[in-house]
Scaffold this motif. Structure first.
Motif, PDB file in Angstrom:
ATOM      1  N   ASN A  64      20.048  53.319  48.302  1.00 14.56           N
ATOM      2  CA  ASN A  64      21.571  53.425  47.870  1.00 14.56           C
ATOM      3  C   ASN A  64      21.969  51.887  47.839  1.00 14.56           C
TER       4      ASN A  64
ATOM      5  N   GLN B 212      18.063  59.470  45.347  1.00 12.19           N
ATOM      6  CA  GLN B 212      18.517  58.228  45.850  1.00 12.19           C
ATOM      7  C   GLN B 212      17.231  57.499  46.566  1.00 12.19           C
TER       8      GLN B 212
ATOM      9  N   ALA C 169      23.248  56.325  42.144  1.00 13.66           N
ATOM     10  CA  ALA C 169      22.466  57.146  43.291  1.00 13.66           C
ATOM     11  C   ALA C 169      23.469  58.084  43.753  1.00 13.66           C
TER      12      ALA C 169
ATOM     13  N   TYR D 285      24.999  58.730  52.611  1.00 10.87           N
ATOM     14  CA  TYR D 285      24.491  58.827  51.372  1.00 10.87           C
ATOM     15  C   TYR D 285      25.434  59.370  50.164  1.00 10.87           C
TER      16      TYR D 285
ATOM     17  N   ASP E  61      28.379  54.775  47.249  1.00  9.11           N
ATOM     18  CA  ASP E  61      27.635  53.642  46.949  1.00  9.11           C
ATOM     19  C   ASP E  61      28.196  52.638  47.911  1.00  9.11           C
TER      20      ASP E  61
ATOM     21  N   GLU F 197      16.992  62.123  48.901  1.00  5.13           N
ATOM     22  CA  GLU F 197      16.694  60.659  49.837  1.00  5.13           C
ATOM     23  C   GLU F 197      15.242  60.600  49.986  1.00  5.13           C
TER      24      GLU F 197
END
Lengths: 249, 474
Positions: B72, B69, B79, B28, B31, B91
């Protein structure tokens, strides 16, 4: 050398099949139809043999309704030279198909007949074998590789134990398996050329074949859904379940 | 990390919501293209809107930055958390229920974390079409699509995400839950806050659910890949198709041969649909409620004419669904192929469709002049004037990320200068995120930019929502 390739119009491989609510069959209204993928492989092989100079003429034959003519046009766009549509709206079972093809073979006198090992609609896997029996010709089924020689053909077959190569005397029947080749795209110039290629029409009646079904479909049902899995807490529990519930140990 | 009790948040939320180990958090924090890598105190994966609200209440009370996010899959770093490591990633993937499908009103209500492909499938199972379609559809989430106002390959026919959203539920920075899941085609009641949130990239509120528009499922579709000599020929082809196949064009995409080479090199199972390599390729999808053969016939007839008059050099028309998928796979494999090919700077610019050929020529010339080692690559949506300009650099072209970022910024400036000349946009569909926040003031009317700052201040007075994205830090 003249080659006959057989193509069937079936529900597209990527379409999700649905059973009709009354269980009388599968839903075919507004469903995308395409050439049987195994037959597409057969056409590709035929065209490759022609490109190699082994074959001089490719005749594509299909048995089915008027729209089966579109399937023949696809074969013509891929490289077949002319087409024969045996037009019928009836359900034609493998034996009747084989009998019709035997008649076409009698008229066309090809040295080699190539078709898919089965059609993805009924998965019967019978027509090629029945045609070989009716004609008394040798057969090479589930072809993985073919090599045409002088008056003969070597067919490498996909069998349970691996691969098996058989040598056949021509004329012969070859049915294609999935790994024989990857069919080409129909190019626009070839699609346009295909429109001008001859496509003859005949019918089972004209050929003197009785296509009345010998089988009766009683009911069509969806396969049962897959049961949800369970999580086990330990190896011991897993072994216990495999022994007692699954009965596989 | 166990020492960080997250200022009491751990006591409010179920432990399954909070990820704090480096291993758990890793997916997470960067990117997917690997351009940005941030840090965070925790990754929070709530199960419910109530938990989202609790998280934002806590974040406001503790002045903790929150980085929302989705899947992603963004391309502008929108994000990814920053490097300060003081914030949390929020998330939404567990809020993934499809709540309602109304085939009479053609609407679908879904939570923000649902994956696009699953929503498409749910619509298909109900005999309807949710037309949003893009390369990352197997991973990207509805919330992310809305927050970025994603485009994709069907904009030419169905519009961007904005045109597909009827209503939104969202949570404000202070934890207030706002209900707006109206399934109404007409609703003129005051300022349109929904439209403000669409494309706000998580900087104004956290979207938790949406009411989406569905469409009748076209009974028939046909796909083709054409070889063309130039972008001008592609524009000519589009004009002709629009004339002859009124309203039936679902996609019309352009790709240069260099890009096709990268795609084919990346996967030995892929094949070029046309007989020979050509300077440019066009991907076409047409769809209709009528019969399949009529549609294929119509497409074949138009393309046949184009072949005869030289508009196209060659074309392959898919003969079945498998071939149609294979053709479109080539288009969708682009981002992945570019990532493998080497360091690249991609752009999401748009200009008027008629200007596309001149724009591509001008950009190509400018890049070759200023950055000789870079290969300019082009792929995109001709019908929307949205061509992605990619400058691909040699694999060992940079010593470290800083050197790359410096060049990337210079490449951006170079491309954006051309965009400005054509009165285009520096971000057609990917958004501003982090990559372009610094460029936004230079490409926005000063008064409009001041209003944007004012809106941000109103929605997020403490500045905790996705700080540094869209608007650079003040």
């Amino acid at each position: 050398m003249k080659l006959l390739v057989c193509v069937k119009r079936v529900v597209d491989f990527n379409v999700k099949i649905r059973v009709k609510p009354d269980g009388s069959g599968v839903e075919l209204a507004n469903i995308k139809m395409s050439m049987n993928p195994f037959d597409e492989i057969a056409v590709e092989e035929a065209v490759r043999l022609k490109e190699q100079g082994k074959v001089t003429e490719i005749v594509a034959v299909s048995i089915g309704p008027q729209q089966a003519g579109e399937t023949i046009r696809t074969a013509l766009a891929m490289g077949a030279d002319r087409g024969i549509l045996v037009k019928t709206d009836a359900t034609v079972e493998p034996l009747a198909v084989a009998k019709i093809l035997a008649k076409v073979v009698e008229q066309e006198k090809p040295d080699l007949v190539i078709m898919g090992k089965q059609a993805i609609d009924d998965d019967a896997n019978q027509t090629g074998q029945m045609l070989a029996a009716l004609l008394g010709w040798p057969q090479g089924t589930f072809a993985f590789k073919v090599a045409v020689g002088e008056g003969s053909i070597d067919v490498t077959r996909e069998v349970d134990g691996g691969l098996q190569t058989v040598g056949l005397k021509l004329p012969a029947i070859v049915t294609t398996d999935l790994r024989l080749n990857e069919p080409r795209y129909a190019s626009l110039p070839n699609i346009m050329k295909a429109k001008k290629k001859p496509l003859d029409e005949t019918s089972p009646e004209t050929l003197g074949i009785d296509v009345s079904p010998r089988l009766k479909v009683i009911k069509t049902v969806e396969p049962g859904g897959r049961k949800a899995g369970v999580k086990v807490g330990s190896v011991a529990e897993l072994v216990q379940k495999l022994k007692v519930e699954a009965g596989v140990l | 990390m166990a020492a960080d009790k997250l200022d009491g948040l751990a006591g409010v939320l179920d432990s399954s919501v909070i990820l704090t180990t480096d291993e758990d958090m890793a997916p997470y924090l960067a990117d997917w293209r690997g351009r940005y890598a941030g840090r965070a105190r925790a990754v929070l994966r709530p199960h419910s809107v109530g938990e989202v609200s609790a998280i934002l209440r806590w974040a406001s009370a503790t002045l903790t930055p929150v980085f929302p996010q989705g899947g992603n899959t963004g391309l502008v770093g929108g994000a990814t958390p920053d490097e300060r490591g003081t914030g949390v990633v929020l998330e939404l993937g567990r809020l993934n229920r499809i709540q309602d499908i109304d085939t009479a009103g053609n609407t679908l209500v879904v939570e923000a974390g649902a994956i696009l492909a699953n929503v498409q499938q749910a619509a298909a199972d109900a005999g309807r079409l949710f037309p949003m379609s893009l390369g990352s559809e197997g991973s990207c989430q509805i919330g992310g699509i809305i927050a970025t106002n994603a485009g994709g390959i069907h904009v030419i026919r169905y519009g961007t995400t904005r045109e597909l959203v009827l209503g939104l539920d969202y949570v404000l920075a202070d934890g207030t839950i706002v209900h707006g899941l109206k399934r109404l085609a007409k609703n003129n009641t005051g300022y349109d806050l929904r439209n403000l949130l669409i494309g706000s990239e998580g900087t104004l509120a956290v979207i938790t659910a949406a009411a989406l528009k569905l469409f009748p499922r076209p009974a028939a579709s046909a796909s083709a890949c054409c070889a063309v000599a130039s972008p001008q020929k592609a524009v000519d082809l589009l004009s002709l198709l629009r004339e002859r196949l009124v309203g039936r064009i679902s996609s019309f995409e352009l790709m240069c041969d260099g890009e096709m080479g990268l795609v084919l090199a990346g996967d030995a199972s892929l094949r070029l649909p046309v007989a020979a390599r050509a300077p440019w390729y066009v991907f076409i999808e047409v769809a209709d409620s009528g019969g399949e053969s009529v549609l294929v016939e119509a497409l074949t007839a138009v393309l046949g004419r184009c072949l005869e008059d030289g508009t196209i050099l060659d074309a392959a028309i898919a003969q079945n669904e498998a071939q149609a998928k294979a053709i479109w796979h080539l288009r969708f494999a682009v981002s992945e192929a570019n990532r493998r090919a080497g360091p690249n700077v991609s752009h999401d610019t748009s200009v008027a469709t008629a200007d596309v050929p001149a724009f591509l020529a001008a950009v190509s010339a400018a890049l070759k002049d200023r950055f000789p080692p870079a290969r300019p690559l082009f792929v995109g949506h001709v019908g929307d004037g949205n061509i992605h300009v990619v400058a691909l650099f040699p694999r060992d072209g940079f010593q470290g990320p800083a050197a790359f970022e410096a060049t990337a910024s210079a490449v951006n400036d170079c491309v954006f200068a051309v965009v400005q000349r054509f009165n285009g946009s520096i971000s057609a569909e990917h958004g501003i995120g982090r990559s372009l926040a610094g460029h936004l003031p230079g490409h926005t009317d000063p008064a409009a930019y001041r209003l944007m700052r004012g809106i941000k201040q109103l929605y997020d007075p403490l500045g905790i929502l996705n700080p540094g994205k869209v608007l650079s830090r003040a």
